[in-house]
Design a protein around this motif. Structure first.
Motif, PDB file in Angstrom:
ATOM      1  N   SER A  68      18.496  29.680  45.033  1.00 48.75           N
ATOM      2  CA  SER A  68      18.966  28.806  43.957  1.00 48.75           C
ATOM      3  C   SER A  68      18.242  29.114  42.659  1.00 48.75           C
ATOM      4  N   LYS A  69      18.987  28.999  41.545  1.00 46.04           N
ATOM      5  CA  LYS A  69      18.419  29.323  40.234  1.00 46.04           C
ATOM      6  C   LYS A  69      18.094  28.045  39.463  1.00 46.04           C
ATOM      7  N   ALA A  70      16.904  28.023  38.905  1.00 48.23           N
ATOM      8  CA  ALA A  70      16.494  26.843  38.130  1.00 48.23           C
ATOM      9  C   ALA A  70      17.021  26.938  36.700  1.00 48.23           C
ATOM     10  N   THR A  71      17.294  25.777  36.123  1.00 50.00           N
ATOM     11  CA  THR A  71      17.698  25.693  34.716  1.00 50.00           C
ATOM     12  C   THR A  71      16.548  25.062  33.913  1.00 50.00           C
ATOM     13  N   LYS A  72      16.742  24.956  32.588  1.00 46.53           N
ATOM     14  CA  LYS A  72      15.720  24.315  31.752  1.00 46.53           C
ATOM     15  C   LYS A  72      15.495  22.853  32.172  1.00 46.53           C
ATOM     16  N   GLN A  73      16.579  22.172  32.591  1.00 45.32           N
ATOM     17  CA  GLN A  73      16.425  20.776  33.029  1.00 45.32           C
ATOM     18  C   GLN A  73      15.517  20.712  34.258  1.00 45.32           C
ATOM     19  N   HIS A  74      15.654  21.704  35.142  1.00 42.93           N
ATOM     20  CA  HIS A  74      14.771  21.725  36.327  1.00 42.93           C
ATOM     21  C   HIS A  74      13.322  21.942  35.908  1.00 42.93           C
ATOM     22  N   VAL A  75      13.119  22.779  34.885  1.00 40.89           N
ATOM     23  CA  VAL A  75      11.741  23.000  34.399  1.00 40.89           C
ATOM     24  C   VAL A  75      11.171  21.667  33.899  1.00 40.89           C
ATOM     25  N   ASP A  76      11.973  20.905  33.139  1.00 41.50           N
ATOM     26  CA  ASP A  76      11.496  19.609  32.632  1.00 41.50           C
ATOM     27  C   ASP A  76      11.139  18.675  33.798  1.00 41.50           C
ATOM     28  N   GLN A  77      12.024  18.639  34.799  1.00 40.62           N
ATOM     29  CA  GLN A  77      11.742  17.757  35.957  1.00 40.62           C
ATOM     30  C   GLN A  77      10.466  18.182  36.672  1.00 40.62           C
ATOM     31  N   ALA A  78      10.313  19.504  36.833  1.00 37.21           N
ATOM     32  CA  ALA A  78       9.128  20.011  37.541  1.00 37.21           C
ATOM     33  C   ALA A  78       7.860  19.696  36.745  1.00 37.21           C
ATOM     34  N   MET A  79       7.940  19.822  35.425  1.00 35.20           N
ATOM     35  CA  MET A  79       6.763  19.543  34.607  1.00 35.20           C
ATOM     36  C   MET A  79       6.386  18.065  34.679  1.00 35.20           C
ATOM     37  N   GLU A  80       7.411  17.223  34.695  1.00 30.52           N
ATOM     38  CA  GLU A  80       7.143  15.777  34.792  1.00 30.52           C
ATOM     39  C   GLU A  80       6.431  15.459  36.113  1.00 30.52           C
ATOM     40  N   SER A  81       6.925  16.069  37.192  1.00 33.37           N
ATOM     41  CA  SER A  81       6.298  15.786  38.495  1.00 33.37           C
ATOM     42  C   SER A  81       4.891  16.392  38.557  1.00 33.37           C
ATOM     43  N   ALA A  82       4.702  17.527  37.866  1.00 34.11           N
ATOM     44  CA  ALA A  82       3.362  18.158  37.860  1.00 34.11           C
ATOM     45  C   ALA A  82       2.364  17.280  37.108  1.00 34.11           C
ATOM     46  N   GLU A  83       2.822  16.698  35.997  1.00 37.11           N
ATOM     47  CA  GLU A  83       1.917  15.836  35.214  1.00 37.11           C
ATOM     48  C   GLU A  83       1.508  14.614  36.032  1.00 37.11           C
ATOM     49  N   LYS A  84       2.464  14.096  36.796  1.00 37.65           N
ATOM     50  CA  LYS A  84       2.171  12.925  37.639  1.00 37.65           C
ATOM     51  C   LYS A  84       1.184  13.326  38.752  1.00 37.65           C
ATOM     52  N   ALA A  85       1.477  14.467  39.374  1.00 38.27           N
ATOM     53  CA  ALA A  85       0.611  14.923  40.486  1.00 38.27           C
ATOM     54  C   ALA A  85      -0.800  15.242  39.999  1.00 38.27           C
ATOM     55  N   PHE A  86      -0.897  15.702  38.761  1.00 34.62           N
ATOM     56  CA  PHE A  86      -2.213  16.080  38.213  1.00 34.62           C
ATOM     57  C   PHE A  86      -3.202  14.912  38.248  1.00 34.62           C
ATOM     58  N   LYS A  87      -2.672  13.700  38.012  1.00 35.86           N
ATOM     59  CA  LYS A  87      -3.546  12.521  37.934  1.00 35.86           C
ATOM     60  C   LYS A  87      -4.366  12.354  39.221  1.00 35.86           C
TER      61      LYS A  87
END
Ligand SMILES: NC(=O)c1ccc[n+]([C@@H]2O[C@H](COP(=O)([O-])OP(=O)(O)OC[C@H]3O[C@@H](n4cnc5c(N)ncnc54)[C@H](O)[C@@H]3O)[C@@H](O)[C@H]2O)c1
Ligand SMILES: N[C@@H](CCC=O)C(=O)O
Length: 515
Positions: A68-87
């Motif tokens: 499966s190929k990621a789009t820019k929207q997927h990058v945004d979702q992944a970044m949001e989840s990464a920021e949450k996980a970082f905490k």
């Protein structure tokens, strides 16, 4: 109890049982070819209609997987989840984070041949090279885990009366890992787990050439207990999501390995502060090479020929460290050339997914065409003395190719080919050999074959490469033994698999307490 780091041993394929076990792994993997693979964001598997199709370069009709190929929207979702996980991830102790890597390494070790078999399909890696790739991935996990535990202790600084000073390291924030295809397990694993064990969530964008084996790594890390959001798997078209990942205002670091063109583009883009960005981005960029083996007049010429052979043709020269330039003293030039050609005559070329060969196919049509073009260029720049054949009927097969009498300034001596092509050039003395070795914009690996200690001592300081070898070839760095990274346009000299590597993904903090 955690034992001291020990490099994962390579499999001896001259032993019948090992060969049979590897053949069984190839058979098992063959039964799993052609499957569909999802993106992974926040632990969730997402299947998209738009797919990357990964083929076996040794058999163009064979589909390894549909990813499966990621789009820019997927990058945004992944970044949001990464920021949450970082905490929370940043507050796990180093030992707790390291334990996930130990477990992941143990899982891969138990299924070692299976991983190497995937490499034989996804990248057409010959058995020994695939086995070394898997072993290096295990080494990265074991080495960085131990090293993070050491770094977590911080470093000694001085106290004064009434004042205690502490110096320690902390994670930076989410970042992006962008690996190449040629060490499709080892480099993907090393460049992903290093920032993770340091406490940073990672968005992994694997190479479009080898996404399936990268997915297998992500599966293992999840099985080992990596929490949701710490690692997102975002395969995709680099033209669509590459810049977007690099430019993203929440990206704290870009851990890149690949070509000079992509690396310098990333360095330039990452230096621009984006709207909403509150930090400077760090870039680790390990890039290409144009690597030289020097052979001195008093050298052991058999050692020289063997070193040139396996450094030039191992994995069809598709290594940043590959020897593509052999600079030989005039008194031994003909003999070294003759010995190298003789050894090259025994090289077998075929599909490693079917048999144990020295060289498989090169990665894709683009590389095949590029290498063929350089072979034509070489015919005008010097004399073709061995090989030159290429056939893309079934897979992208290029035979080992040797040119002689190439001018040091010629394109064959200056440009990275990334294929099984080596150019020989003659020099009058050691000064001239060193000058030729240093006359490229790259500075990754190099080797000197010599019995003259004074010459070796000069090369120690004057041969301008990040990884220098004496009396052996210039490929095959091992984690913990030869920390790896290049000078000049070969990169940021990050020294993967070495004691300074994790600091690229950490911020050092000073705490001074007055009592
Ligand atoms: N120095 C090292 O340690 C080292 C190790 C392995 C390979 N290499 C080098 O890598 C090169 C071969 O690998 P490659 O063909 O995969 O290199 P490449 O530069 O084409 O691709 C590397 C990665 O960058 C991605 N990419 C491409 N364009 C991008 C963009 N605009 N933004 C973000 N990402 C982008 C690709 O999808 C891939 O994942 C050779 O030059 C080789 O020497 C260097
Ligand atoms: N570290 C590997 C090269 C990686 C680049 O392709 C070596 O030392 O041969």
């Amino acid at each position: 109890m955690v034992l001291p780091f020990k490099h994962e041993p390579f499999t001896d394929f001259s032993i019948k049982q090992n060969r049979e076990e590897f053949e069984a792994a190839l058979k098992k993997v063959k039964g799993q070819l052609g499957q569909e693979y999802p993106l992974i964001i926040n632990g969730e598997k997402i299947y998209t209609d738009d797919k990357l199709i990964s083929y076996n370069p040794g058999n163009k009709k064979e589909i390894v997987g549909k990813v499966s190929k990621a789009t820019k929207q997927h990058v945004d979702q992944a970044m949001e989840s990464a920021e949450k996980a970082f905490k929370t991830w940043r507050k796990w102790t180093a030992v707790e984070r390291a334990e996930i890597l130990y477990r992941a390494a143990a899982i891969v070790r138990r299924r070692k041949h299976e991983f190497s078999a995937w490499l034989a399909y996804d990248g057409n890696k010959p058995w020994g090279q695939a086995d070394a790739d898997t072993a290096e991935g295990i080494d990265f996990m074991e080495y960085y885990a131990r090293h993070m535990i050491e770094l977590a202790k911080g470093k000694e600084i001085n106290d004064r009366v009434g004042e205690e000073n502490t110096y320690f390291y902390q994670a930076m924030g989410p970042g992006v890992t962008i690996p190449p295809w040629n060490f499709a397990f080892a480099i993907v694993a090393g460049t992903t787990v290093a920032p993770i064990v340091a406490g940073n969530p990672v968005l992994l964008k694997p190479s479009e050439n080898t996404p399936v084996i990268a997915y297998k790594l992500v599966e293992v890390l999840e099985e080992a207990g990596l929490p949701k959001g710490v690692l997102s798997f975002l395969p995709g078209d680099p033209a669509e999501i590459g810049d977007y990942l690099v430019d993203h205002p929440s990206t704290h670091f870009i851990n890149f390995t690949g070509s000079r063109a992509t690396g310098t583009r990333i360095i330039e883009r990452a230096s621009k502060v984006q709207e909403g960005q509150k930090h400077l981005k760090r870039v680790v960029a390990e890039m290409g090479g144009k690597d030289t083996i020097i052979v001195d007049d008093n050298a052991d010429l058999d050692v020289a020929a063997e070193a040139i052979l396996y450094s030039a043709f191992g994995f069809s020269g598709q290594k940043c460290s590959a020897c593509s330039r052999a600079v030989i003293h005039k008194d031994v030039y003909d003999e070294v050339l003759e010995k190298t050609v003789k050894l090259a005559e025994d090289i077998t070329v075929g599909n490693p997914a079917e048999e144990d060969v020295y060289m498989g196919a090169v990665v894709n049509q683009k590389q095949f065409d590029k290498i063929k073009e350089y072979i034509e260029i070489g015919k005008n720049e010097g004399e073709l003395v061995f090989g030159g054949e290429a056939d893309d009927t079934e897979g992208y097969f290029v035979h080992p190719t040797i040119f002689k009498d190439i001018d040091p300034e010629a394109r064959l001596m200056q440009e990275e080919i990334f294929g099984p092509v080596v150019a020989f050039t003659k020099a009058n003395d050691f000064d001239e050999m060193l000058d030729i070795a240093n006359n490229t914009e790259y500075g990754l690996t190099g080797a000197v074959i010599s019995n003259n200690r004074e010459h070796l001592n000069r090369a120690r300081y004057d041969f301008d490469v990040g990884n220098l070898y004496f009396n052996r070839g210039c490929t095959g760095a091992i984690v913990g033994y030869q920390p790896f990274g290049g000078f000049k346009m070969s990169g940021t000299d990050s020294k993967a698999g070495g004691p300074d590597y994790l600091q690229h993904f950490l911020e050092a903090k000073t705490l001074s307490q007055a009592f």
